[in-house]
Design a protein around this motif. Structure first.
Motif, PDB file in Angstrom:
ATOM      1  N   GLU A 149      30.151  23.055 -17.844  1.00  0.00           N
ATOM      2  CA  GLU A 149      28.738  22.842 -18.132  1.00  0.00           C
ATOM      3  C   GLU A 149      28.522  22.255 -19.527  1.00  0.00           C
ATOM      4  OE1 GLU A 149      24.645  25.543 -18.553  1.00  0.00           O
ATOM      5  OE2 GLU A 149      26.626  26.487 -18.397  1.00  0.00           O
ATOM      6  N   ILE A 150      27.633  21.304 -19.619  1.00  0.00           N
ATOM      7  CA  ILE A 150      27.232  20.746 -20.901  1.00  0.00           C
ATOM      8  C   ILE A 150      26.134  21.623 -21.475  1.00  0.00           C
ATOM      9  CG2 ILE A 150      26.102  18.785 -22.018  1.00  0.00           C
ATOM     10  CD1 ILE A 150      27.701  16.976 -20.089  1.00  0.00           C
ATOM     11  N   LEU A 151      26.385  22.148 -22.655  1.00  0.00           N
ATOM     12  CA  LEU A 151      25.483  23.121 -23.266  1.00  0.00           C
ATOM     13  C   LEU A 151      24.442  22.479 -24.170  1.00  0.00           C
ATOM     14  CD1 LEU A 151      28.226  25.732 -24.216  1.00  0.00           C
ATOM     15  CD2 LEU A 151      26.686  25.833 -22.251  1.00  0.00           C
ATOM     16  N   ALA A 152      24.757  21.319 -24.748  1.00  0.00           N
ATOM     17  CA  ALA A 152      23.818  20.622 -25.628  1.00  0.00           C
ATOM     18  C   ALA A 152      24.286  19.190 -25.794  1.00  0.00           C
ATOM     19  CB  ALA A 152      23.728  21.316 -26.983  1.00  0.00           C
ATOM     20  N   ALA A 153      23.340  18.307 -26.059  1.00  0.00           N
ATOM     21  CA  ALA A 153      23.671  16.902 -26.277  1.00  0.00           C
ATOM     22  C   ALA A 153      22.643  16.279 -27.205  1.00  0.00           C
ATOM     23  CB  ALA A 153      23.718  16.138 -24.954  1.00  0.00           C
ATOM     24  N   ARG A 154      23.079  15.328 -28.000  1.00  0.00           N
ATOM     25  CA  ARG A 154      22.195  14.560 -28.854  1.00  0.00           C
ATOM     26  C   ARG A 154      22.590  13.089 -28.803  1.00  0.00           C
ATOM     27  NH1 ARG A 154      19.981  18.432 -28.226  1.00  0.00           N
ATOM     28  NH2 ARG A 154      19.218  20.018 -29.662  1.00  0.00           N
ATOM     29  N   ARG A 155      21.597  12.228 -28.824  1.00  0.00           N
ATOM     30  CA  ARG A 155      21.803  10.785 -28.790  1.00  0.00           C
ATOM     31  C   ARG A 155      21.542  10.192 -30.161  1.00  0.00           C
ATOM     32  NH1 ARG A 155      17.872  10.025 -25.661  1.00  0.00           N
ATOM     33  NH2 ARG A 155      18.863   9.783 -23.632  1.00  0.00           N
TER      34      ARG A 155
ATOM     35  N   ILE B 198      26.550  13.029 -29.201  1.00  0.00           N
ATOM     36  CA  ILE B 198      27.320  14.244 -29.439  1.00  0.00           C
ATOM     37  C   ILE B 198      27.080  15.171 -28.259  1.00  0.00           C
ATOM     38  CG2 ILE B 198      27.747  16.171 -30.997  1.00  0.00           C
ATOM     39  CD1 ILE B 198      28.277  13.445 -32.254  1.00  0.00           C
ATOM     40  N   ILE B 199      28.153  15.677 -27.663  1.00  0.00           N
ATOM     41  CA  ILE B 199      28.047  16.555 -26.502  1.00  0.00           C
ATOM     42  C   ILE B 199      28.855  17.820 -26.753  1.00  0.00           C
ATOM     43  CG2 ILE B 199      28.726  16.834 -24.074  1.00  0.00           C
ATOM     44  CD1 ILE B 199      28.059  13.923 -23.616  1.00  0.00           C
ATOM     45  N   VAL B 200      28.225  18.970 -26.547  1.00  0.00           N
ATOM     46  CA  VAL B 200      28.907  20.266 -26.580  1.00  0.00           C
ATOM     47  C   VAL B 200      29.065  20.725 -25.141  1.00  0.00           C
ATOM     48  CG1 VAL B 200      28.851  22.642 -27.402  1.00  0.00           C
ATOM     49  CG2 VAL B 200      27.877  20.813 -28.814  1.00  0.00           C
ATOM     50  N   GLN B 201      30.293  20.953 -24.720  1.00  0.00           N
ATOM     51  CA  GLN B 201      30.594  21.213 -23.315  1.00  0.00           C
ATOM     52  C   GLN B 201      31.629  22.319 -23.187  1.00  0.00           C
ATOM     53  OE1 GLN B 201      32.271  17.772 -21.313  1.00  0.00           O
ATOM     54  NE2 GLN B 201      31.618  18.513 -19.315  1.00  0.00           N
ATOM     55  N   ARG B 202      31.441  23.166 -22.213  1.00  0.00           N
ATOM     56  CA  ARG B 202      32.453  24.177 -21.931  1.00  0.00           C
ATOM     57  C   ARG B 202      33.762  23.505 -21.535  1.00  0.00           C
ATOM     58  NH1 ARG B 202      31.110  29.377 -21.796  1.00  0.00           N
ATOM     59  NH2 ARG B 202      28.954  30.054 -21.479  1.00  0.00           N
TER      60      ARG B 202
ATOM     61  N   GLN C  46      32.207  16.887 -28.754  1.00  0.00           N
ATOM     62  CA  GLN C  46      32.739  15.564 -28.479  1.00  0.00           C
ATOM     63  C   GLN C  46      31.809  14.471 -29.002  1.00  0.00           C
ATOM     64  OE1 GLN C  46      34.446  16.159 -24.065  1.00  0.00           O
ATOM     65  NE2 GLN C  46      32.548  17.246 -24.478  1.00  0.00           N
ATOM     66  N   VAL C  47      32.409  13.358 -29.401  1.00  0.00           N
ATOM     67  CA  VAL C  47      31.660  12.185 -29.839  1.00  0.00           C
ATOM     68  C   VAL C  47      31.905  11.063 -28.842  1.00  0.00           C
ATOM     69  CG1 VAL C  47      31.287  10.499 -31.667  1.00  0.00           C
ATOM     70  CG2 VAL C  47      31.921  12.844 -32.252  1.00  0.00           C
ATOM     71  N   ILE C  48      30.817  10.471 -28.340  1.00  0.00           N
ATOM     72  CA  ILE C  48      30.908   9.399 -27.364  1.00  0.00           C
ATOM     73  C   ILE C  48      30.313   8.139 -27.967  1.00  0.00           C
ATOM     74  CG2 ILE C  48      30.115   8.591 -25.105  1.00  0.00           C
ATOM     75  CD1 ILE C  48      30.413  12.311 -25.836  1.00  0.00           C
ATOM     76  N   ARG C  49      31.017   7.034 -27.842  1.00  0.00           N
ATOM     77  CA  ARG C  49      30.477   5.729 -28.213  1.00  0.00           C
ATOM     78  C   ARG C  49      30.306   4.916 -26.943  1.00  0.00           C
ATOM     79  NH1 ARG C  49      31.210   4.656 -33.637  1.00  0.00           N
ATOM     80  NH2 ARG C  49      29.400   3.301 -33.305  1.00  0.00           N
ATOM     81  N   TYR C  50      29.248   4.110 -26.911  1.00  0.00           N
ATOM     82  CA  TYR C  50      29.015   3.326 -25.701  1.00  0.00           C
ATOM     83  C   TYR C  50      28.326   2.008 -26.012  1.00  0.00           C
ATOM     84  CZ  TYR C  50      24.390   5.627 -25.962  1.00  0.00           C
ATOM     85  OH  TYR C  50      23.166   6.111 -26.384  1.00  0.00           O
ATOM     86  N   GLU C  51      28.559   1.043 -25.120  1.00  0.00           N
ATOM     87  CA  GLU C  51      27.950  -0.282 -25.209  1.00  0.00           C
ATOM     88  C   GLU C  51      26.675  -0.271 -24.369  1.00  0.00           C
ATOM     89  OE1 GLU C  51      27.483  -3.741 -26.793  1.00  0.00           O
ATOM     90  OE2 GLU C  51      29.484  -2.856 -27.042  1.00  0.00           O
ATOM     91  N   PRO C  52      25.515  -0.587 -24.961  1.00  0.00           N
ATOM     92  CA  PRO C  52      24.256  -0.476 -24.211  1.00  0.00           C
ATOM     93  C   PRO C  52      24.191  -1.351 -22.964  1.00  0.00           C
ATOM     94  CG  PRO C  52      23.812  -0.606 -26.557  1.00  0.00           C
ATOM     95  CD  PRO C  52      25.268  -0.896 -26.384  1.00  0.00           C
ATOM     96  N   SER C  53      24.735  -2.567 -23.033  1.00  0.00           N
ATOM     97  CA  SER C  53      24.622  -3.460 -21.879  1.00  0.00           C
ATOM     98  C   SER C  53      25.643  -4.577 -21.980  1.00  0.00           C
ATOM     99  CB  SER C  53      23.208  -4.054 -21.808  1.00  0.00           C
ATOM    100  OG  SER C  53      23.076  -4.926 -20.706  1.00  0.00           O
ATOM    101  N   GLU C  54      26.202  -4.952 -20.845  1.00  0.00           N
ATOM    102  CA  GLU C  54      27.118  -6.091 -20.816  1.00  0.00           C
ATOM    103  C   GLU C  54      27.123  -6.674 -19.405  1.00  0.00           C
ATOM    104  OE1 GLU C  54      31.653  -7.145 -22.244  1.00  0.00           O
ATOM    105  OE2 GLU C  54      30.517  -5.544 -23.230  1.00  0.00           O
ATOM    106  N   THR C  55      27.148  -7.999 -19.333  1.00  0.00           N
ATOM    107  CA  THR C  55      27.121  -8.703 -18.047  1.00  0.00           C
ATOM    108  C   THR C  55      28.504  -9.265 -17.734  1.00  0.00           C
ATOM    109  OG1 THR C  55      24.788  -9.278 -18.313  1.00  0.00           O
ATOM    110  CG2 THR C  55      26.059 -10.598 -16.760  1.00  0.00           C
ATOM    111  N   VAL C  56      28.920  -9.094 -16.492  1.00  0.00           N
ATOM    112  CA  VAL C  56      30.259  -9.506 -16.058  1.00  0.00           C
ATOM    113  C   VAL C  56      30.139 -10.348 -14.788  1.00  0.00           C
ATOM    114  CG1 VAL C  56      32.530  -8.721 -15.267  1.00  0.00           C
ATOM    115  CG2 VAL C  56      31.300  -7.414 -17.018  1.00  0.00           C
ATOM    116  N   LYS C  57      30.808 -11.481 -14.765  1.00  0.00           N
ATOM    117  CA  LYS C  57      30.912 -12.298 -13.565  1.00  0.00           C
ATOM    118  C   LYS C  57      32.208 -11.923 -12.849  1.00  0.00           C
ATOM    119  CE  LYS C  57      30.771 -17.050 -11.845  1.00  0.00           C
ATOM    120  NZ  LYS C  57      30.668 -18.498 -12.214  1.00  0.00           N
ATOM    121  N   ILE C  58      32.077 -11.391 -11.651  1.00  0.00           N
ATOM    122  CA  ILE C  58      33.233 -10.899 -10.896  1.00  0.00           C
ATOM    123  C   ILE C  58      33.678 -11.980  -9.914  1.00  0.00           C
ATOM    124  CG2 ILE C  58      34.056  -9.102  -9.323  1.00  0.00           C
ATOM    125  CD1 ILE C  58      31.894  -7.278 -10.551  1.00  0.00           C
TER     126      ILE C  58
END
Length: 241
Positions: A233-239, A224-228, A167-179
């Motif tokens: 179980e997550i078998l391996a991951a790379r950032r 990148i995440i390799v998961q059953r 699997q490929v994951i994309r993410y935003e490092p930080s974001e501020t929200v006024k609730i």
């Protein structure tokens, strides 16, 4: 675009099986321990867990990811990061673990154990226990050009079998929200490592080496995440930053 897709939605993908990727990052270990936090801007119990995730995100040996769910939206505040795909993933974890309910804040550590996200010592103990797990998968991730990525994996333990998801994951490092509404009305929150896309690169039977090439657009970091299957179980991951 968010959610789990049948192929990488971040760009073009070529998938194959066989030998071959060039030497690259992370062949010798499982990579960081993956911590998934299921959270919501509308949950009054979540801010301490959000703060804990921000602390974990600073650790080199941890891949901390925030998956904002949508089932708290009904109480008056629509989570600006909420995604029904995250709710489905949390429900899938519950089903795979034989649990009938889901909750926030919940952390899943290495795809294997769940823990209340406001129990920092229990979370840290689980991370420590998984940090010494043996490397079952040799996962290599290499940048081959601007926005281009090569991923290869092979089994390093011959007793390993079954099916895994790459699997490929994309993410935003930080974001501020006024609730302004709901249980956290009046609070300004900064969220960390907000998952914006969780894509299925391919299913791997772990019998032969796995090779894929993907194109990742934009400046957001990726993992990148390799998961059953299960999810399990997550078998391996790379950032990738």
């Amino acid at each position: 675009m968010r959610g789990l897709k049948a192929w990488a939605t971040a760009g073009a993908l070529i998938l194959g099986l066989g030998a071959g990727a060039a030497a690259a990052q992370g062949d010798a270990d499982r990579g960081p321990v993956v911590v998934e936090l299921f959270t919501s801007q509308g949950c009054s119990s979540c801010p301490p867990a959000d703060a804990l995730l921000a602390e974990l995100a600073k650790r080199e040996g941890v891949l901390a990811l925030a998956l904002h769910v949508d089932y708290w939206d009904y109480i008056g505040w629509k989570d600006s990061f909420g995604d029904p795909a995250h709710t489905r993933r949390q429900k899938a974890y519950a089903s795979a673990g034989g649990r009938r309910s889901i909750y926030t804040p919940q952390m899943i550590v290495q795809g294997a154990q769940h823990v209340v996200g406001t129990q920092p010592q229990n979370v840290r103990d689980l991370i420590t226990s998984h940090a010494s797990d043996p490397a079952l998968i040799a996962l290599r991730v290499e940048r081959t050009g601007v926005g281009k990525l090569r991923i290869s994996a092979r089994v390093s333990d011959p007793s390993l079998n079954g099916a895994a998801l790459v699997q490929v994951i994309r993410y935003e490092p930080s974001e501020t929200v006024k609730i302004t509404k709901g249980e956290n009305a009046g609070r300004t929150m900064t969220y960390t490592n907000i998952v914006t896309n969780w894509s299925l690169l391919g299913e791997w039977d772990m019998k032969q080496p796995f090779n894929a090439t993907a194109e990742l657009k934009g400046a957001r970091p990726a993992a990148i995440i390799v998961q059953r299957k299960g999810p399990g179980e997550i078998l391996a991951a790379r950032r990738l930053r």
